[in-house]
Every structure is written in structure tokens, then in C-alpha cells.
Design a protein around this motif. Structure first.
Motif, PDB file in Angstrom:
ATOM      1  N   GLY A  29      -6.206   6.744   4.243  1.00 28.86           N
ATOM      2  CA  GLY A  29      -6.819   5.336   4.161  1.00 28.86           C
ATOM      3  C   GLY A  29      -5.920   4.387   3.136  1.00 28.86           C
ATOM      4  O   GLY A  29      -5.957   3.291   3.335  1.00 28.86           O
ATOM      5  N   LYS A  76       0.466   4.823   1.836  1.00 28.41           N
ATOM      6  CA  LYS A  76      -0.603   5.319   2.687  1.00 28.41           C
ATOM      7  C   LYS A  76      -0.449   6.774   2.659  1.00 28.41           C
ATOM      8  O   LYS A  76      -1.548   7.388   3.064  1.00 28.41           O
ATOM      9  CB  LYS A  76      -0.237   4.972   4.120  1.00 28.41           C
ATOM     10  CG  LYS A  76      -0.841   3.356   4.385  1.00 28.41           C
ATOM     11  CD  LYS A  76      -0.668   2.782   5.688  1.00 28.41           C
ATOM     12  CE  LYS A  76      -1.312   1.474   5.744  1.00 28.41           C
ATOM     13  NZ  LYS A  76      -0.730   0.777   6.980  1.00 28.41           N
ATOM     14  N   ASP A  91       0.820  -0.885   0.104  1.00 29.35           N
ATOM     15  CA  ASP A  91       0.064  -0.068   0.006  1.00 29.35           C
ATOM     16  C   ASP A  91       1.064   1.106   0.019  1.00 29.35           C
ATOM     17  O   ASP A  91       2.131   1.085   0.271  1.00 29.35           O
ATOM     18  CB  ASP A  91      -0.777   0.013   1.201  1.00 29.35           C
ATOM     19  CG  ASP A  91      -2.032   1.048   1.204  1.00 29.35           C
ATOM     20  OD1 ASP A  91      -2.163   1.762   0.143  1.00 29.35           O
ATOM     21  OD2 ASP A  91      -2.605   1.063   2.358  1.00 29.35           O
ATOM     22  N   TYR A 104      -5.574  -9.850   8.430  1.00 27.34           N
ATOM     23  CA  TYR A 104      -4.616  -8.902   7.510  1.00 27.34           C
ATOM     24  C   TYR A 104      -3.443  -8.588   8.618  1.00 27.34           C
ATOM     25  O   TYR A 104      -3.596  -7.867   9.420  1.00 27.34           O
ATOM     26  CB  TYR A 104      -5.550  -7.659   7.361  1.00 27.34           C
ATOM     27  CG  TYR A 104      -4.727  -6.607   6.727  1.00 27.34           C
ATOM     28  CD1 TYR A 104      -3.314  -5.980   7.093  1.00 27.34           C
ATOM     29  CD2 TYR A 104      -5.341  -5.579   5.932  1.00 27.34           C
ATOM     30  CE1 TYR A 104      -2.846  -4.846   6.486  1.00 27.34           C
ATOM     31  CE2 TYR A 104      -4.838  -4.533   5.238  1.00 27.34           C
ATOM     32  CZ  TYR A 104      -3.539  -4.013   5.724  1.00 27.34           C
ATOM     33  OH  TYR A 104      -3.169  -2.953   5.094  1.00 27.34           O
ATOM     34  N   GLY A 146      -8.204  -5.364   3.362  1.00 27.13           N
ATOM     35  CA  GLY A 146      -7.946  -3.963   3.222  1.00 27.13           C
ATOM     36  C   GLY A 146      -8.373  -3.242   2.170  1.00 27.13           C
ATOM     37  O   GLY A 146      -8.780  -3.771   1.191  1.00 27.13           O
ATOM     38  N   ASP A 147      -8.255  -1.805   2.465  1.00 28.30           N
ATOM     39  CA  ASP A 147      -8.685  -0.925   1.037  1.00 28.30           C
ATOM     40  C   ASP A 147      -7.604  -0.051   0.875  1.00 28.30           C
ATOM     41  O   ASP A 147      -6.960   0.741   1.869  1.00 28.30           O
ATOM     42  CB  ASP A 147     -10.039  -0.259   1.556  1.00 28.30           C
ATOM     43  CG  ASP A 147     -10.648   0.487   0.669  1.00 28.30           C
ATOM     44  OD1 ASP A 147     -10.142   0.900  -0.266  1.00 28.30           O
ATOM     45  OD2 ASP A 147     -11.815   0.856   0.667  1.00 28.30           O
ATOM     46  N   PRO A 148      -7.082   0.015  -0.438  1.00 28.26           N
ATOM     47  CA  PRO A 148      -7.324  -0.789  -1.413  1.00 28.26           C
ATOM     48  C   PRO A 148      -6.599  -2.106  -1.866  1.00 28.26           C
ATOM     49  O   PRO A 148      -6.804  -2.568  -3.039  1.00 28.26           O
ATOM     50  CB  PRO A 148      -6.868   0.344  -2.543  1.00 28.26           C
ATOM     51  CG  PRO A 148      -5.669   1.193  -1.940  1.00 28.26           C
ATOM     52  CD  PRO A 148      -5.690   0.839  -0.211  1.00 28.26           C
ATOM     53  N   GLU A 149      -6.051  -2.795  -0.532  1.00 23.84           N
ATOM     54  CA  GLU A 149      -5.588  -3.901  -1.157  1.00 23.84           C
ATOM     55  C   GLU A 149      -6.522  -4.761  -1.642  1.00 23.84           C
ATOM     56  O   GLU A 149      -6.019  -5.774  -2.894  1.00 23.84           O
ATOM     57  CB  GLU A 149      -4.918  -4.871   0.055  1.00 23.84           C
ATOM     58  CG  GLU A 149      -3.706  -3.987   0.899  1.00 23.84           C
ATOM     59  CD  GLU A 149      -3.954  -2.792   1.740  1.00 23.84           C
ATOM     60  OE1 GLU A 149      -5.151  -2.392   1.705  1.00 23.84           O
ATOM     61  OE2 GLU A 149      -3.078  -2.536   2.652  1.00 23.84           O
ATOM     62  N   ASN A 164      -5.356  -6.499  11.043  1.00 27.18           N
ATOM     63  CA  ASN A 164      -6.340  -5.917  11.024  1.00 27.18           C
ATOM     64  C   ASN A 164      -7.256  -7.161  10.619  1.00 27.18           C
ATOM     65  O   ASN A 164      -6.871  -7.958  10.317  1.00 27.18           O
ATOM     66  CB  ASN A 164      -6.494  -5.185   9.519  1.00 27.18           C
ATOM     67  CG  ASN A 164      -5.758  -3.678   9.795  1.00 27.18           C
ATOM     68  OD1 ASN A 164      -6.026  -3.004  10.859  1.00 27.18           O
ATOM     69  ND2 ASN A 164      -5.175  -3.540   8.737  1.00 27.18           N
ATOM     70  N   ARG A 204     -10.129  -7.675   8.731  1.00 24.48           N
ATOM     71  CA  ARG A 204     -10.805  -7.330   7.723  1.00 24.48           C
ATOM     72  C   ARG A 204      -9.990  -7.045   6.542  1.00 24.48           C
ATOM     73  O   ARG A 204      -8.802  -7.132   6.475  1.00 24.48           O
ATOM     74  CB  ARG A 204     -11.523  -5.924   8.172  1.00 24.48           C
ATOM     75  CG  ARG A 204     -10.749  -4.986   8.270  1.00 24.48           C
ATOM     76  CD  ARG A 204     -10.870  -3.579   8.008  1.00 24.48           C
ATOM     77  NE  ARG A 204      -9.937  -2.692   8.439  1.00 24.48           N
ATOM     78  CZ  ARG A 204      -8.820  -2.268   8.039  1.00 24.48           C
ATOM     79  NH1 ARG A 204      -8.723  -2.640   6.716  1.00 24.48           N
ATOM     80  NH2 ARG A 204      -8.069  -1.536   8.530  1.00 24.48           N
TER      81      ARG A 204
HETATM   82  N1  GLY Z   1      -4.690  -0.073   3.215  1.00 24.17           N
HETATM   83  C1  GLY Z   1      -4.709  -0.145   4.602  1.00 24.17           C
HETATM   84  C2  GLY Z   1      -6.007  -0.518   5.315  1.00 24.17           C
HETATM   85  O1  GLY Z   1      -6.755  -1.170   4.749  1.00 24.17           O
HETATM   86  O2  GLY Z   1      -5.874  -0.513   6.527  1.00 24.17           O
END
Ligand code: GLY
Ligand code: AMP
Length: 426
Positions: free
Chosen positions: A226, A214, A212, A269, A289-292, A285, A287
Motif C-alpha cells: 500500500g 510502493k 511514495d 489524486y 493517498g496513504d501514506p501521502e 484515485n 481519495r
Molecule cells: N499511496 C498510494 C495510494 O494511496 O494509492
């Protein structure tokens, strides 16, 4: 079968898109969803921060599987409530999600299970924190214990910065509400890798690794966001390193949670720093990832729905995940001003021209449909995503797509993946 996805970002668009492609799935519903998600799923408005509201939608829709995107509903116990009602759900319980929602819990957990991570101290008061700070070399990292939407980690080059961060977190001046505890951490140096795994509480299946970006500015400058873009390649982690991470980090995490009677199912994650001493966990995490996720689903060659169901039904060991060889990338277009204040409601043009490029998907993060036209509705607006045989090609496709898209104030980083193109991460 009918699947209900919870969330409203690019991650959920990518999940709903991948789920809708499955031959097992006849109906995808998303709550609350967004303008782009409405193309692949029926969207129903609800307050994601209110479990009762989400439960109301779930009860009226009767899905055969609920997939939870963001951390907030997990932290509020939505999974626990669905277990009580007998509704199959992909996502950990409130207690298991503490790997993400409490950094002090995660650090102590890693220590109990010998999982490599930065040295740390937990402090429950400003006085205790100030007493611990001298035990660390500078720079030092100060972290809020609880969820802070990416704003709770402060890298401090001087003792004065550390002292200010500590008092800002305990007073509430930094995050709006006072923290009960903070974590002080050794500063680690290395490449960061997002190592996402699926788990059924026992078995672990790695997803394609990703990196990512960031910071808002090119060259990794400016405030944290994010996530402004991500890429994934085969060369990022060799087989031996992947196995090491699985055996020394991912599997012990899942085994440790099971042994502590808070089994973790869903996406684990693992945010890694590849240090000179080996991979170390920066954060967990609970959940996707966003944008992974956008870059990961673009590379996925197997049925995501089948894998999610295998996790929920405790039979992940039978499931094999297949990946397209090569690479993928997702570059985020944001509203001017993000991550600070930004305007919304700006008409978005060129989406069809961008989506017509073979190999490109546009995943929407913050868009709304007004009279059949898309307008911006968030800080991160959309992610141009592409998979191709090489990283250069996937980046070229994503940037060509962004070339065709326009909205007032549109901003994106032009250097996503550039560092990888020069380094061994390629
Ligand atoms: N891209 C980082 C996250 O989803 O925490
Ligand atoms: P976290 O939310 O804990 O992943 O932290 C957010 C970001 O802060 C990470 O992605 C890293 O870039 C950075 N960070 C966190 N912990 C450390 C650390 N111990 N050393 C260096 N950088 C860190």
C-alpha cells in the motif's frame, strides 16, 4: 462543528488529527477508526464495506460533515446516499469515483479530454486481449479494470508474462474473482509523483506533491504494498511544472467530469509519471493517498477543515492553502511478512518516547488498544512522520522515532527519500 471521518488507516489518523486541530471543530468521530485514532477522535465500530452500517452510524451521530477516507465506500455509493439524506459529505459520488474504480473508464475519459496518459487498449475477453498484445512493445503493463488493492497492475517483461497475466486476470486466478475487462498499457519510464488536489467540482487547489515508495524492499524491490514511505519537498516540482500539470491535467479532468454531468468533488489524486515526453497520468484515485496524506498534513500550514468545507460548499476559489517551506517524510513500520501473511497482536513499545521528539507525529495504520496498551492489528502498523526545514532533517527525525519504537517482527525500509537526496527531486 462535529465531523465524522470514515476509515481505519494512517490516512484517517492524519485526517482526524488535522481536522481536530481546527478551531471550527468541536467533536471528531471516526468509524471504525483504530487504536491511534482513538487518541484524537471517538471511534465507533462499523463495517466500512457495508454502506447501510455506515449510514446507521452517521444517522445516530448527526455530523455536520462526513469525510470519506477509503475508496470502498465511495465505490458503493455512500456519497450518493448521503446527498439524498442532505448530509454534507467530502468525497465524490459513485459515478465520479469511477475515475479510480474503473481503469477503462479513466483511460477513455483521458482520451476524450486530451489528458496525457500512456497509450492503451481495453479488452473485454482473453481472446481480444491476446489479439491486442502484439500492438505493444515490451515491456507492457497489464491492469485489472476494477479495484484490486494495489494487486491489479502487472508489469510484463516478456510476451509470455503478458499472456499469463491476461489469462490469470480473466480466469480469476490472480485476484480471486474474474475480471470483465482489462487494460493493456504502454510501459512508461520516469519519476513517479503523487499530485493530490482538492476540488469543489469546478476549482482545483493542489496539495503539496509527494513521492511514495510502493515496493516492500529497499532499492524498490519485491512485491507492491500500500506504500512503505513517502516524502514531500518544495523542490519536487517547480512552479512552472506545477502550473503545467494544473492546466493540462488537473483542471481538464475536473472540467471534463463536470461537462459529462458527473462533477467530481473531493480529493482528486493524480498519479503521475514524469516521462521524457512530459508528465503522464498513471492513475487517478478518488481519495487521499496513504501514506501521502500523513506527509502532506505534516506540511500543511492552513486549516484543513476550512479547505474541506470549501470543497463541499463549492467555494474553493476563495480558499488559499499555505504550506510550511522545506520538507516532510513518513516512514511506515510494517508487520514482518507484509504484504504476505503476518502475525497481529504484538505489543508495541516506545510510542511515547518516539512521539516526544519535537516535530514528530506517529500516525497509526494498524494498531489496536488492548487494556490501555497498543498492539499490532494490521500489515502496515504505523507511520513515523516529521516535517522540517530540509528533507535530510525530516528523514532523520522519522528514523529516530522508529529507532525508539519496537514490536516483534517490525520491518521498515531504511532508504525512504534516499533517491531524492541524490537527484533533482530534492
Ligand atoms: N499511496 C498510494 C495510494 O494511496 O494509492
Ligand atoms: P496504478 O495502480 O495504475 O498506479 O499502478 C501501480 C504502479 O504500477 C504505479 O505506481 C507504477 O509504479 C506502475 N505502473 C502503472 N502503470 C504503468 C505504466 N504505464 N508504465 C510503467 N509503470 C506503471
Amino acid at each position: 462543528m462535529k465531523v465524522l471521518v470514515i476509515g481505519s488507516g494512517g490516512r484517517e489518523h492524519a485526517l482526524a488529527w488535522a481536522i481536530a486541530k481546527s478551531s471550527r471543530v468541536s467533536d471528531v468521530v471516526c468509524t471504525p477508526g483504530n487504536g491511534g485514532i482513538a487518541r484524537v477522535a471517538r471511534c465507533i465500530s462499523a463495517n466500512q464495506r457495508d454502506p447501510d452500517d455506515l449510514l446507521r452510524v452517521i444517522a445516530s451521530e448527526s455530523p455536520e460533515l462526513v469525510v470519506v477516507g477509503p475508496e470502498m465506500p465511495l465505490s458503493l455509493g455512500l456519497t450518493d446516499a448521503l446527498h439524498l439524506r442532505g448530509v454534507p459529505v467530502f468525497g465524490p459520488t459513485r459515478k465520479a469515483a469511477m475515475l479510480e474504480t474503473s481503469k477503462s473508464f479513466a483511460k477513455r475519459f483521458m482520451q476524450r479530454h486530451n489528458i496525457p496518459t500512456a497509450n492503451y487498449a481495453v479488452a473485454g475477453s482473453e481472446k481480444e486481449a491476446l489479439g491486442s498484445i502484439d500492438l505493444f512493445h515490451l515491456p507492457v503493463v497489464i491492469k485489472a479494470d476494477g479495484l484490486a488493492a494495489g494487486k491489479g497492475v502487472i508489469l510484463c517483461a516478456t510476451k509470455r508474462e503478458a499472456t499469463e497475466a491476461i489469462s490469470g486476470l480473466f480466469s480469476g486466478a490472480l485476484l480471486g474473482a474474474p475480471e470483465d475487462a482489462i487494460v493493456i498499457e504502454e510501459f512508461l519510464v520516469g519519476e513517479e509523483i503523487s499530485f493530490l488536489t482538492l476540488t469543489d467540482g469546478k476549482h482545483v487547489a493542489p496539495l503539496a506533491p509527494a513521492q511514495d515508495h510502493k515496493r516492500i524492499g529497499e532499492g524498490d524491490t519485491g512485491p507492491n504494498t500500500g506504500g512503505m514511505g513517502v516524502y514531500s519537498t518544495d523542490g519536487m516540482l517547480d512552479t512552472q511544472m506545477k502550473e503545467w500539470i494544473l492546466h493540462h491535467i488537473a483542471q481538464p479532468t475536473v472540467d471534463g467530469m463536470a461537462a459529462e454531468e458527473t462533477p467530481f468533488t473531493g480529493v482528486l489524486y493524480i498519479g503521475l509519471m514524469m516521462t521524457a515526453r512530459g508528465p503522464m497520468v498513471l492513475e487517478y484515485n478518488a481519495r487521499f493517498g496513504d501514506p501521502e496524506t500523513q506527509a502532506i498534513v505534516a506540511r500543511m500550514d492552513s486549516d484543513l477543515m476550512e479547505a474541506l468545507q470549501a470543497c463541499v460548499e463549492g467555494r474553493l476559489s476563495d480558499t488559499e492553502l499555505r504550506w510550511k517551506p522545506g520538507a516532510s517524510a513518513c516512514v511506515i513500520a510494517a508487520s514482518g511478512g507484509y504484504p504476505g501473511a503476518y502475525a497481529t497482536g504484538k505489543p508495541i513499545g516506545g510510542l511515547d518516547a518516539a512521539a516526544s521528539i519535537p516535530g514528530v507525529e506517529i500516525f497509526h495504520s494498524g494498531t489496536a488498544l488492548v487494556d490501555d496498551s497498543y498492539v499490532t492489528s494490521g500489515g502496515r502498523v504505523l507511520g513515523a512522520t516529521a516535517a522540517a526545514a530540509t528533507l535530510d532533517e525530516s528523514l532523520a527525525l522519522a528514523y529516530e522515532a522508529l529507532n525508539r519504537i519496537h514490536f516483534d517482527g517490525m520491518y521498515y525500509r531504511r532508504d525512504i527519500g534516499r533517491h531524492a537526496l541524490k537527484s533533482r527531486l530534492r
